[in-house]
Design an enzyme around this catalytic site. Structure first.
Site, mmCIF file in Angstrom:
data_model
loop_
_atom_site.group_PDB
_atom_site.id
_atom_site.type_symbol
_atom_site.label_atom_id
_atom_site.label_comp_id
_atom_site.label_asym_id
_atom_site.label_seq_id
_atom_site.Cartn_x
_atom_site.Cartn_y
_atom_site.Cartn_z
ATOM 1 N N TYR A 88 -17.319 7.999 -57.665
ATOM 2 C CA TYR A 88 -17.728 9.371 -57.334
ATOM 3 C C TYR A 88 -19.135 9.668 -57.839
ATOM 4 C CZ TYR A 88 -12.778 9.244 -56.455
ATOM 5 O OH TYR A 88 -11.552 8.868 -55.993
ATOM 6 N N CYS A 135 -33.673 22.514 -58.925
ATOM 7 C CA CYS A 135 -33.789 23.955 -59.187
ATOM 8 C C CYS A 135 -32.423 24.636 -59.147
ATOM 9 C CB CYS A 135 -34.721 24.585 -58.166
ATOM 10 S SG CYS A 135 -36.246 23.661 -58.009
ATOM 11 N N ARG A 164 -11.082 5.218 -58.773
ATOM 12 C CA ARG A 164 -11.791 5.309 -60.049
ATOM 13 C C ARG A 164 -11.471 4.135 -60.977
ATOM 14 N NH1 ARG A 164 -13.250 10.289 -62.105
ATOM 15 N NH2 ARG A 164 -11.716 11.222 -60.720
HETATM 16 C C1 LIG Z 1 -9.131 10.145 -53.859
HETATM 17 C C2 LIG Z 1 -7.911 9.495 -53.425
HETATM 18 C C3 LIG Z 1 -7.479 8.315 -54.030
HETATM 19 C C4 LIG Z 1 -8.181 7.663 -55.189
HETATM 20 O O1 LIG Z 1 -8.091 8.423 -56.350
HETATM 21 P P1 LIG Z 1 -8.598 7.818 -57.737
HETATM 22 O O2 LIG Z 1 -8.360 8.920 -58.708
HETATM 23 O O3 LIG Z 1 -10.036 7.510 -57.589
HETATM 24 O O4 LIG Z 1 -7.777 6.618 -58.036
HETATM 25 C C5 LIG Z 1 -6.327 7.716 -53.522
HETATM 26 N N1 LIG Z 1 -5.642 8.260 -52.491
HETATM 27 C C6 LIG Z 1 -6.029 9.409 -51.908
HETATM 28 C C7 LIG Z 1 -5.227 9.957 -50.784
HETATM 29 C C8 LIG Z 1 -7.168 10.074 -52.343
HETATM 30 O O5 LIG Z 1 -7.543 11.211 -51.773
#
Ligand SMILES: *Cc1c(COP(=O)(O)O)cnc(C)c1O
Length: 420
Positions: free
Chosen positions: A374, A345, A278
């Site tokens: 996401y 819907c 993110r």
């Molecule tokens: C989803 C995930 C991330 C990334 O998470 P962010 O919040 O997008 O930084 C990193 N490592 C693992 C194992 C994840 O499942």
């Protein structure tokens, strides 16, 4: 907003491209990403780790478009993948397989085999059962499997319960209390090569204390392992840094995060692996949509957009709030309280409730902000709405980096069995 997504003469721009230039030739809804924002975020993240032996393995699941991965590859980043599909994407985009970690609580044997036969940095293992599965495959292929265990530190990341992963009752990782014993067991398996340890406590985290507590627990475990002669090369501390979606969100201080890592884990003679998702792509993207209808009920005003929860589901999934701004600002900006809803819907197809948005008429174009992470990756063709295009902007150029499939392309994957 950030400085690459801004208004010039009341028109919304992404870098040097007016978004209206894209809507002129392409039907909404669609995503637009700024490559420069991704570069800047990656650069800032890297800078906060200065002096640390580190590797940034971008979490591919946040946004797996090849153009995004190629941007990461060019910056020297690696990848955190959770499926063979993501691994193949990363390779196609030019990411070095030696910088790829394979995570996920349910890896399958064909995925493990193909990735082990090729190359990777490490498997992040989440259970003893998975360890045994990987060992069996490694024996069959006569290969050493580099592994780390993902430990569950039983920490409350203080985030939404649907994106918390580091509490004892989440499905992720092995309990930290059992880790020593499991490492010891793994060290006796001939085709298993212990290279690291891994933790990931959740997503959209703003409270650095959750990280601090996690790192402290990890450090203790690393010493315990050292004492039984298990030495690690890599400490993978996952992702999870939050971003500011609205004024209600706190933004974690990246510099302080870096300092925290250096203080607690910086002197253990290990390389630190980071898996940000993110943070790298979240604010790089907008979702451009058109108002189809403006509808008033007794005490509510609805804006019905051509984007729906199948195109962008973070609100339906996590109750996420994303600001909505017009592509074209009026000279005097009037706002109204709207419920902004999609055409799907389902009642959960609601983006904003009683939220101030620029006064809108049918046909007006808007953009949801901060949808780079996401967003597109979670979309579906529910209601037989084709997956929407993704566009990448770089300076004064833009390109469609995933096109909208035709209806025939969608239907061609299906068959009507001739059984009569
Ligand atoms: C989803 C995930 C991330 C990334 O998470 P962010 O919040 O997008 O930084 C990193 N490592 C693992 C194992 C994840 O499942």
């Amino acid at each position: 907003m950030n400085k690459q997504i801004f208004y010039k003469l009341n028109q919304l721009f992404v870098e040097d491209v007016a978004v209206s230039e894209i809507t002129n030739g392409l039907r909404t809804p669609f995503y637009v990403y700024s490559r420069t924002v991704i570069e800047e975020n990656f650069g800032r993240f890297k800078k906060s780790l200065e002096g640390l032996d580190s590797i940034i393995c971008y979490s591919v699941k946040a946004n797996s478009n090849l153009s995004v991965l190629e941007t990461i590859a060019k910056l020297g980043g690696g990848a955190d993948v959770v499926s063979l599909g993501e691994y193949k994407r990363a390779l196609r985009a030019g990411i070095d397989p030696k910088k790829i970690v394979f995570s996920g609580v349910g890896k399958q044997d064909f995925e493990i085999a193909e990735i082990l036969r090729s190359s990777l940095l490490q498997f992040n293992i989440e259970s003893v059962s998975e360890l045994e599965m990987i060992h069996k495959i490694a024996i069959r292929l006569n290969k050493q499997a580099p592994i780390a265990f993902r430990v569950n530190p039983d920490i409350d990341a203080g985030t939404h319960e649907n994106i918390s992963t580091g509490k004892a009752d989440n499905k992720f990782g092995i309990p930290i209390a059992d880790a020593k014993e499991i490492y010891q067991y793994a060290s006796k398996l001939s085709k298993i090569k212990i290279v690291g340890i891994d933790v990931h406590i959740g997503s959209q985290i703003s409270d650095l204390n959750a990280f601090r507590q996690t790192f402290v627990n990890l450090e203790k475990l690393i010493y315990d392992l050292k004492n039984i002669n298990i030495k690690l090369e890599n400490i993978d501390i996952g992702g999870g840094l939050g971003i500011k979606y609205t004024d209600d969100d706190l933004e974690p201080d990246l510099q302080k995060y870096g300092t925290l890592v250096k203080q607690i884990l910086g002197n253990l003679n290990c390389r630190i692996i980071f898996e940000p998702g993110r943070y790298i792509v979240g604010n790089s993207g907008i979702l451009v949509t058109k108002v189809l209808h403006n509808k008033k009920s007794q005490n509510k005003s609805f804006l019905i957009t051509d984007a729906g929860m199948n195109d962008f589901s973070r609100t339906a999934l996590y109750g996420a709030v994303h600001r909505l701004i017009p592509l074209s600002k009026g000279k005097i900006q009037k706002t109204e309280l709207y419920d902004v809803v999609g055409p799907v819907c389902e009642t959960t197809d609601t983006f904003l409730k009683n939220y101030p948005v620029a006064k809108a008429e049918a046909g007006d174009f808007f953009a949801f902000l901060d949808v780079g992470a996401y967003g597109a990756v979670l979309s579906s063709e529910y209601n037989t709405r084709p997956l929407i295009p993704e566009i990448m902007v770089y300076k004064n150029r833009f390109e469609i980096v995933r096109s909208r499939p035709t209806y025939d392309e969608i239907f061609d994957k299906e068959v009507m069995p001739k059984w009569e």
